[in-house]
Design an enzyme around this catalytic site. Sequence first.
Site, PDB file in Angstrom:
ATOM      1  N   ARG A   1      11.278  -2.564  10.613  1.00 35.94           N
ATOM      2  CA  ARG A   1       9.388  -1.667  11.645  1.00 35.94           C
ATOM      3  C   ARG A   1       9.615  -3.163  12.730  1.00 35.94           C
ATOM      4  O   ARG A   1       9.373  -4.279  12.292  1.00 35.94           O
ATOM      5  CB  ARG A   1       8.124  -2.344  10.731  1.00 35.94           C
ATOM      6  CG  ARG A   1       8.929  -0.769   9.230  1.00 35.94           C
ATOM      7  CD  ARG A   1       6.918  -0.354   8.611  1.00 35.94           C
ATOM      8  NE  ARG A   1       5.995  -0.858   9.182  1.00 35.94           N
ATOM      9  CZ  ARG A   1       4.979  -0.775   8.882  1.00 35.94           C
ATOM     10  NH1 ARG A   1       4.710  -0.495   7.486  1.00 35.94           N
ATOM     11  NH2 ARG A   1       3.547  -0.936   9.196  1.00 35.94           N
TER      12      ARG A   1
ATOM     13  N   ARG B   1      11.042  -7.953   5.243  1.00 37.52           N
ATOM     14  CA  ARG B   1      11.051  -6.320   4.692  1.00 37.52           C
ATOM     15  C   ARG B   1      11.772  -5.521   5.601  1.00 37.52           C
ATOM     16  O   ARG B   1      12.172  -5.397   6.627  1.00 37.52           O
ATOM     17  CB  ARG B   1       9.389  -5.824   4.944  1.00 37.52           C
ATOM     18  CG  ARG B   1       9.678  -3.971   5.192  1.00 37.52           C
ATOM     19  CD  ARG B   1       8.277  -4.160   4.505  1.00 37.52           C
ATOM     20  NE  ARG B   1       6.966  -4.263   5.975  1.00 37.52           N
ATOM     21  CZ  ARG B   1       6.446  -2.921   5.812  1.00 37.52           C
ATOM     22  NH1 ARG B   1       5.905  -2.745   4.738  1.00 37.52           N
ATOM     23  NH2 ARG B   1       5.759  -3.220   6.282  1.00 37.52           N
TER      24      ARG B   1
ATOM     25  N   ARG C   1      -9.317   1.624   8.502  1.00 36.29           N
ATOM     26  CA  ARG C   1      -9.610   0.181   8.774  1.00 36.29           C
ATOM     27  C   ARG C   1     -10.168  -0.643   8.854  1.00 36.29           C
ATOM     28  O   ARG C   1     -10.182  -2.300   9.170  1.00 36.29           O
ATOM     29  CB  ARG C   1      -8.122  -0.319  10.143  1.00 36.29           C
ATOM     30  CG  ARG C   1      -7.242  -0.145   8.891  1.00 36.29           C
ATOM     31  CD  ARG C   1      -6.195  -0.343   9.812  1.00 36.29           C
ATOM     32  NE  ARG C   1      -4.996  -0.502   9.560  1.00 36.29           N
ATOM     33  CZ  ARG C   1      -3.362   0.073   9.402  1.00 36.29           C
ATOM     34  NH1 ARG C   1      -3.500   0.789   8.515  1.00 36.29           N
ATOM     35  NH2 ARG C   1      -2.779  -0.682   8.957  1.00 36.29           N
TER      36      ARG C   1
ATOM     37  N   LYS D   1       1.047  -1.412   0.330  1.00 35.52           N
ATOM     38  CA  LYS D   1      -0.133   0.289   0.179  1.00 35.52           C
ATOM     39  C   LYS D   1       0.849   1.207  -0.234  1.00 35.52           C
ATOM     40  O   LYS D   1       0.448   1.848  -1.060  1.00 35.52           O
ATOM     41  CB  LYS D   1      -0.919   0.113   1.113  1.00 35.52           C
ATOM     42  CG  LYS D   1      -2.219  -0.820   1.133  1.00 35.52           C
ATOM     43  CD  LYS D   1      -2.843  -0.715   2.532  1.00 35.52           C
ATOM     44  CE  LYS D   1      -2.699  -0.943   3.226  1.00 35.52           C
ATOM     45  NZ  LYS D   1      -1.952  -2.282   3.909  1.00 35.52           N
TER      46      LYS D   1
ATOM     47  N   ARG E   1      -1.264  -8.610  12.993  1.00 34.81           N
ATOM     48  CA  ARG E   1      -1.553  -8.019  11.922  1.00 34.81           C
ATOM     49  C   ARG E   1      -2.406  -8.408  11.211  1.00 34.81           C
ATOM     50  O   ARG E   1      -3.980  -7.912  10.716  1.00 34.81           O
ATOM     51  CB  ARG E   1      -0.393  -6.622  11.768  1.00 34.81           C
ATOM     52  CG  ARG E   1       0.100  -5.898  12.184  1.00 34.81           C
ATOM     53  CD  ARG E   1       1.605  -5.235  11.478  1.00 34.81           C
ATOM     54  NE  ARG E   1       1.951  -4.916  11.053  1.00 34.81           N
ATOM     55  CZ  ARG E   1       3.058  -4.515   9.910  1.00 34.81           C
ATOM     56  NH1 ARG E   1       3.200  -5.764  10.267  1.00 34.81           N
ATOM     57  NH2 ARG E   1       2.663  -3.795   8.705  1.00 34.81           N
TER      58      ARG E   1
HETATM   59  P1  AMP Z   1       0.660   0.498   8.671  1.00 35.76           P
HETATM   60  O1  AMP Z   1       1.975   1.005   8.287  1.00 35.76           O
HETATM   61  O2  AMP Z   1      -0.448   1.095   7.856  1.00 35.76           O
HETATM   62  O3  AMP Z   1       0.906  -0.834   8.290  1.00 35.76           O
HETATM   63  O4  AMP Z   1       0.038   0.899  10.150  1.00 35.76           O
HETATM   64  C1  AMP Z   1       1.018   0.501  11.360  1.00 35.76           C
HETATM   65  C2  AMP Z   1      -0.277   0.737  12.530  1.00 35.76           C
HETATM   66  O5  AMP Z   1      -0.360   2.085  12.524  1.00 35.76           O
HETATM   67  C3  AMP Z   1      -1.001   0.029  12.179  1.00 35.76           C
HETATM   68  O6  AMP Z   1      -0.629  -1.686  12.526  1.00 35.76           O
HETATM   69  C4  AMP Z   1      -1.571   0.041  13.519  1.00 35.76           C
HETATM   70  O7  AMP Z   1      -1.152   0.080  14.877  1.00 35.76           O
HETATM   71  C5  AMP Z   1      -1.686   1.630  12.902  1.00 35.76           C
HETATM   72  N1  AMP Z   1      -2.936   2.261  12.315  1.00 35.76           N
HETATM   73  C6  AMP Z   1      -2.310   2.040  10.701  1.00 35.76           C
HETATM   74  N2  AMP Z   1      -3.854   3.057  10.347  1.00 35.76           N
HETATM   75  C7  AMP Z   1      -4.759   2.709  11.434  1.00 35.76           C
HETATM   76  C8  AMP Z   1      -5.813   3.117  11.614  1.00 35.76           C
HETATM   77  N3  AMP Z   1      -6.949   3.845  10.358  1.00 35.76           N
HETATM   78  N4  AMP Z   1      -6.664   2.857  12.806  1.00 35.76           N
HETATM   79  C9  AMP Z   1      -6.057   2.092  13.643  1.00 35.76           C
HETATM   80  N5  AMP Z   1      -4.960   1.617  13.639  1.00 35.76           N
HETATM   81  C10 AMP Z   1      -4.262   2.304  12.739  1.00 35.76           C
END
Ligand code: AMP
Length: 217
Positions: A160, A127, A88, A13, A171
Site C-alpha cells: 500500500r 505488509r 478516528r 483492524k 500515520r
Molecule cells: P485505514 O485503511 O483505516 O488505515 O485508512 C487509510 C487512510 O484512509 C487513512 O490513513 C486516512 O487517510 C483515510 N481514512 C480512513 N478512515 C478515515 C477517517 N475516519 N477519517 C479520516 N480519514 C480516514
Amino acid sequence: MRTVLVGPPGAGKGTQAAFVAKHFSIPQISTGDIFRANVAEQTKLGLEARKYMDAGDLVPDEVTIAMVRDRLAEDDARDGFLLDGFPRTVQQAEVLDDILSDLHAGLDAVLELSVKEDEVVRRLSGRRTCHGCGRNWHVEFDKPVEQGVCDACGGELFRRDDDAPETVRRRLEVYAEQTAPLVEHYADEGRLHRIEATGAVEDVTRRAIEALESVVD
Ligand code: AMP
C-alpha cells in the site's frame, strides 16, 4: 450489534473486522477500504481523498462524514454494522452519535485492538496486500508460498502506498495526536472494551467475539 473497532494502523483492524462481521452477520464498513476503492476507480471522492492518504493524514471531515452517513443509511446496515476506521477523532465520534440518533439507533460497543508501537512498525513495514481479495501478508512473518502471489486467491501482492516507511511514521503520529484521545473519550464514557491484539489471528478473533458477546448478553 452496532460496533466500532479502533486501534493503531497495523493493529489488524481490517483482518479482524472481516471475521467479526461474518460471525455476527453484519456488514463491515471500512472507511479506508471505501477510500481505496474510490482511489482505484478515480472517482471525484477518490481524487480528493488520495492527497491526504498518501501523506498519511486524515481525509477532511466534510468528505468522510458524508460518505459514512450515506453508507449507514443503506438497508444492510439497518440492524447492525461493524465500523472499521471510523470514527478516528472525538469530533467524528460525536457526529456518529448524531447520525445514529437520527436513525434511532445507538452504539453497543467500541472494541480496541491493543498493540505496542514497535510491533505495529514491524507489521506495517513488511505488509503486502492482495490486489484480488485484500488479504494482508507479511514478507517475513506471514509469507505466501510463492513470493508476490496470494495463496488465497492467486492475486498479485503490492505494498500500500501509505505503508511506505515515512508515511507509516506520519500515520502513527496522527494516531497518537488525533485517535488516542478518541480511545480515552470512549473509555471515559465506559463504552470501551480493550483486547490484546498480538498472537495468532484466530486467538485475537476469539477474544474480540467474546468481548462483544459479553456486551450483548
Ligand atoms: P485505514 O485503511 O483505516 O488505515 O485508512 C487509510 C487512510 O484512509 C487513512 O490513513 C486516512 O487517510 C483515510 N481514512 C480512513 N478512515 C478515515 C477517517 N475516519 N477519517 C479520516 N480519514 C480516514
